[in-house]
Design a protein around this motif. Structure first.
Motif, PDB file in Angstrom:
ATOM      1  N   SER A   1      11.138  25.985  30.141  1.00 15.25           N
ATOM      2  CA  SER A   1       9.851  26.320  30.768  1.00 15.25           C
ATOM      3  C   SER A   1       8.941  25.103  30.835  1.00 15.25           C
ATOM      4  O   SER A   1       8.329  24.817  31.877  1.00 15.25           O
ATOM      5  CB  SER A   1       9.162  27.444  29.986  1.00 15.25           C
ATOM      6  OG  SER A   1       9.953  28.607  29.966  1.00 15.25           O
ATOM      7  N   LEU A   2       8.844  24.370  29.726  1.00  9.01           N
ATOM      8  CA  LEU A   2       8.006  23.167  29.708  1.00  9.01           C
ATOM      9  C   LEU A   2       8.572  22.091  30.635  1.00  9.01           C
ATOM     10  O   LEU A   2       7.812  21.362  31.290  1.00  9.01           O
ATOM     11  CB  LEU A   2       7.906  22.631  28.276  1.00  9.01           C
ATOM     12  CG  LEU A   2       7.146  23.528  27.292  1.00  9.01           C
ATOM     13  CD1 LEU A   2       7.247  22.959  25.877  1.00  9.01           C
ATOM     14  CD2 LEU A   2       5.677  23.648  27.705  1.00  9.01           C
ATOM     15  N   LEU A   3       9.907  22.007  30.687  1.00 13.80           N
ATOM     16  CA  LEU A   3      10.532  21.026  31.576  1.00 13.80           C
ATOM     17  C   LEU A   3      10.221  21.344  33.034  1.00 13.80           C
ATOM     18  O   LEU A   3       9.912  20.433  33.831  1.00 13.80           O
ATOM     19  CB  LEU A   3      12.045  21.021  31.346  1.00 13.80           C
ATOM     20  CG  LEU A   3      12.857  20.054  32.212  1.00 13.80           C
ATOM     21  CD1 LEU A   3      12.479  18.615  31.901  1.00 13.80           C
ATOM     22  CD2 LEU A   3      14.351  20.267  32.004  1.00 13.80           C
ATOM     23  N   ILE A   4      10.283  22.620  33.400  1.00  8.84           N
ATOM     24  CA  ILE A   4       9.963  23.014  34.780  1.00  8.84           C
ATOM     25  C   ILE A   4       8.494  22.706  35.093  1.00  8.84           C
ATOM     26  O   ILE A   4       8.156  22.232  36.192  1.00  8.84           O
ATOM     27  CB  ILE A   4      10.269  24.508  34.995  1.00  8.84           C
ATOM     28  CG1 ILE A   4      11.789  24.744  34.911  1.00  8.84           C
ATOM     29  CG2 ILE A   4       9.724  24.987  36.334  1.00  8.84           C
ATOM     30  CD1 ILE A   4      12.191  26.198  34.970  1.00  8.84           C
ATOM     31  N   TYR A   5       7.639  22.940  34.098  1.00  6.76           N
ATOM     32  CA  TYR A   5       6.210  22.693  34.319  1.00  6.76           C
ATOM     33  C   TYR A   5       5.939  21.197  34.548  1.00  6.76           C
ATOM     34  O   TYR A   5       5.362  20.799  35.567  1.00  6.76           O
ATOM     35  CB  TYR A   5       5.401  23.200  33.133  1.00  6.76           C
ATOM     36  CG  TYR A   5       3.934  22.830  33.190  1.00  6.76           C
ATOM     37  CD1 TYR A   5       3.075  23.473  34.078  1.00  6.76           C
ATOM     38  CD2 TYR A   5       3.418  21.832  32.364  1.00  6.76           C
ATOM     39  CE1 TYR A   5       1.727  23.122  34.140  1.00  6.76           C
ATOM     40  CE2 TYR A   5       2.081  21.481  32.411  1.00  6.76           C
ATOM     41  CZ  TYR A   5       1.244  22.124  33.299  1.00  6.76           C
ATOM     42  OH  TYR A   5      -0.085  21.765  33.364  1.00  6.76           O
TER      43      TYR A   5
END
Length: 641
Positions: free
Chosen positions: A323-327
């Motif tokens: 999730s953080l990587l996508i953000y």
């Protein structure tokens, strides 16, 4: 049978297979390389051939694409050209102004296809390469798994052989002090656990370490900022894995301990089921087993609880990381600092990155279990054997059957003497009987003759030669042993008489049956000698089992016949049959008899009376009666009843 008592080590079993392990490692490297390559292939396909609308073109005489008669070459990343292919809601425009694409030419489908022929060819090529890595990876992975499992099973096969051979070569003292359930566990469960060391730990460790290292290298080569982000969450995963490893190791040790107790309990209870039912102990035994079974259930529940927390915990961290990587990656893509292909590859790699760490933690616990099993196996293989180094090489020639004890001292437990300075001579073809109270040392003497135990002091001679100069197997070839408790093996009656020895002919078996008065019993059976024998011969009477034991001994034509309370548990009629068989068997061979019934040994050439480990009296029946000692008391007690 192997009787080499040198120390065993795991490396001794691995060394002969080093070539196979080398091939396995190379295959793991190639297969892991294919797994690492696939996300990179997708990244190249996306960035170089799919998501390329922001790239510029310029006219070229030898360009790679053609549009309306003109040839164009795609510019390298960062370079600026005169023409751009821009996609809008209305379609694709060929323009010199990226900010105002509609000022250019709206291309039809054929023109777009012609313009992007190189991209289509590139995508097809990369798709074929991707498919090739999948197919090749499958084939090589199959070969690696097959070779590793085959090699592992070869090692375990050899290990089980050596382990069983070591058990067969141990002295009886060894089995007196070892629970049988523990020994069964080591030969079966522990060897299978050790197989996991080759199949799971070896391949898993190499594959996972290469996978983690390879993913980090590729990530840093693609984008250092996102790679550092992945490194920041790694300590959290490692910490959770370490905590899990410590807890599950304790559980594994608990499980092993309880499972060993269960196996031992089952072995004892099933072997002694007759006595349990006679004493009406079913409920008590059931409660004891239920306690151990409950402990094992609690241990496995604890293991399940740990795994149910560990895996979802790792999955939660992985989902959070994605999730953080996508953000952050999405923001970089929108700001045009990260390509979409790199972002996609990072999402793929980060999903793969967590699995090796997860597997390494679990592999470590498999290693701990296998390591514990390895310690148990090799401690058994390297168990000190009181007979180690005591195997002589001398062969018995011109066998006569003379046995002599010279000042023999023997104890099962140190300094607790069972025999004290015992000396006697048994001449060839002589019938000698030992009598005395329980615990006087009668059975110990015959155990020492067969070298099932070793003496502490004195000397035992076999045809005037110290038995230490012979291998125990050499001595036992000439000894026939008939015990009070007859053990029959699962199989047929014929198998139980010959014990699988192909050198014993059917004619010899038939003659032995006739000599021991077993013919009538065999004829009454529906299948004769091929009648199946249930475990331990439970369907036969004590007398029938004893007669089978006599036949089993007679077919070997032993030079020395030893009878250990052979008529203690049988009726008078069967005793007369056995006595008649004994008279036939004792002719032309040395015979040693232990009996509480004076009638069975009354005609012995020599009777040795034992008391508290010492020889109290010696002589034939008439001589001992005249001495008015222990034998006369035993004689009168039996014959006056």
């Amino acid at each position: 049978m192997d009787q080499d008592f040198n120390d065993y080590h795991l490396k001794d079993y691995l060394k002969p297979h080093w070539k196979q392990f080398l091939v396995v490692i190379l295959l793991i490297l190639v297969v892991t390389g294919f797994n690492l390559l696939r996300p990179k292939i997708l990244q190249v396909a996306i960035d170089d051939h799919i998501d390329v609308l922001d790239q510029s073109y310029r006219e070229s005489a030898d360009g790679e694409i053609e549009l309306n008669g003109s040839r164009f070459t795609r510019m390298e990343e960062g370079e600026k050209g005169e023409y751009y292919l821009v996609q809008t809601e209305k379609g694709f425009y060929w323009t010199t102004d990226q900010n105002n694409p509609e000022s250019g030419v709206l291309l039809n489908e054929d023109q777009v296809m012609n313009l992007r022929q190189g991209d289509f060819r590139g995508v097809i090529t990369l798709a074929l390469i991707y498919l090739l890595t999948v197919v090749s990876g499958f084939a090589l992975s199959y070969g690696q798994v097959y070779l590793l499992n085959r090699t592992g099973q070869s090692i375990i096969y050899k290990l089980r052989k050596d382990l069983y051979a070591r058990l067969l070569n141990q002295s009886m003292k060894f089995f007196d002090t070892r629970p049988l359930g523990n020994l069964v566990t080591r030969v079966t469960n522990d060897t299978e656990n050790l197989n996991e060391l080759f199949v799971s730990v070896l391949s898993g460790l190499i594959r996972n370490l290469i996978m983690v290292a390879g993913i980090l290298v590729i990530m840093f080569s693609m984008d250092m900022r996102l790679a550092f982000f992945v490194l920041l969450i790694t300590p959290v995963i490692v910490l959770i894995s370490v905590l899990f490893r410590k807890q599950v190791r304790k559980v594994y040790q608990w499980e092993r301990s309880v499972l060993s107790k269960i196996n031992n309990h089952l072995s004892e209870d099933l072997s002694g089921m007759r006595m349990i039912q006679i004493l009406n102990r079913e409920k008590g035994i059931y409660k004891e087993f239920d306690i151990e079974n409950r402990d094992y259930r609690n241990a496995t529940r604890r293991e399940v609880l740990l795994f149910s927390m560990f895996r979802p915990g790792i999955e939660l961290i992985r989902a959070l990381a994605i999730s953080l990587l996508i953000y952050f990656g999405g923001r970089g893509y929108l700001a045009q600092t990260i390509s979409f292909g790199v972002l996609y590859a990072f999402v793929d790699y980060i999903q793969q990155f967590f699995m090796p760490i997860l597997n390494l933690a679990e592999t470590y616990n498999v290693y701990q279990s296998a390591s514990t099993s390895s310690d148990r196996i090799f401690s058994l293989l390297n168990e000190d054997n009181e007979m180690a180094g005591l195997f002589g090489k001398r062969k018995i020639e011109n066998f006569r059957g003379k046995i002599e004890f010279k000042n023999v001292w023997f104890a099962y437990v140190k300094e607790e003497w069972v025999l004290k300075d015992v000396s006697f001579v048994i001449e060839p073809c002589e019938l000698v009987a030992f009598v005395g109270a329980t615990g006087a040392g009668k059975s110990s003497i015959i155990n020492l003759i067969g070298r099932y135990y070793e003496i502490q002091k004195g000397q035992i001679l076999f045809d005037d030669v110290d038995i230490m100069e012979y291998d125990p197997e050499e001595i036992r070839k000439f000894i026939g042993f008939v015990q009070q408790d007859v053990f029959l093996f699962t199989g047929t009656i014929y198998d139980n008489i010959t014990l699988g020895n192909p050198e014993i002919s059917s004619e010899t078996v038939e003659q032995a049956i006739k000599d021991v008065n077993l013919t009538g019993f065999i004829e009454r059976l529906p299948e004769g000698l091929e009648t199946p024998v249930m475990e331990r011969g439970a369907t036969f009477s004590a007398g029938e089992r004893q007669l089978l034991s006599f036949a089993r001994t007679l077919v070997r034509d032993p030079g020395i016949l030893i009878l250990d309370e052979a008529t203690a548990n049988i009726d008078t009629e069967t005793e007369l049959m056995i006595q008649e068989a004994l008279n036939k068997m004792s002719k032309s061979r040395t015979t040693i008899a232990i009996a509480h019934r004076i009638s069975t040994i009354a005609d012995a050439d020599n009777i040795i009376v034992l008391s508290h480990g010492e020889i109290a009296e010696e002589g034939n029946r008439e001589e001992l009666i005249e001495k008015d000692g222990i034998f006369k008391v035993l004689y009168e007690l039996q014959y006056e009843q």
